[in-house]
Design a protein around this motif. Structure first.
Motif: not given
Length: 168
Positions: A26, A11, A5-6, A2, A29, A8-9
């Motif tokens: 999704s 992305k 930063p890439n 989690p 997290a 995230t649900g």
């Protein structure tokens, strides 16, 4: 992971949407995604998804796919019968990418871990971890060291939520 930063649900869903999967969603997290596809070749799906995640988000590895029927059968088997998820009974399922999983874990001597069952059909180890004295990360680190990085551990609550989400 989690903290990436890439991961995230939005992305992650975008990558799977771009691959043409249907019903992409999704959950939590931690990189749990659900989707529908006509393909039934889990290994090919893992490779296809992993390549796209790497190319688009720089995520190098870790894709493990399970079919709804596999997860539904695992949940229906009620491996943790009579147990409730809590700090002292942290119910977890460790899924293996490979079809080859250990048939027994005879030397996993840890007073805070009780292996409930090895489930070859689900390619999973089901365990109860006493989390009251510290996080389960020590258990997961031991599994990583022993079996490599092509595994993932999820709480039993998460597995149940994934199955419910797939049924929507």
């Amino acid at each position: 992971m989690p903290s990436n930063p890439n991961m995230t649900g939005a992305k992650l869903r975008g990558v799977l949407d771009g691959l043409g999967f249907e019903g992409v969603g999704s959950l939590l997290a931690s990189g749990n995604l659900v989707f529908r596809t006509e393909s039934t070749d889990a290994a090919a799906l893992e490779t296809r998804i992993q390549r796209a995640l790497n190319a688009e988000l720089g995520i190098a590895g870790g894709t493990i796919v399970r079919e709804y029927a596999e997860l539904r059968a695992l949940v229906d088997s009620d491996p943790f019968h009579g147990l409730t998820h809590s700090r002292a009974t942290y119910l977890v399922a460790t899924f293996f990418k490979s079809a080859e999983i250990p048939t027994e874990i005879s030397d996993f001597d840890d007073p805070l871990v009780r292996i409930v069952r090895i489930d070859p059909a689900a390619r999973a180890i089901l365990a109860v971890v006493d989390d009251s004295t510290g996080p389960t990360t020590a258990y997961m680190a031991r599994l990583d060291k022993r079996y490599g990085k092509d595994i993932t551990t999820r709480t039993w609550l998460t597995v149940q939520k994934i199955v419910k989400k797939l049924e929507q």
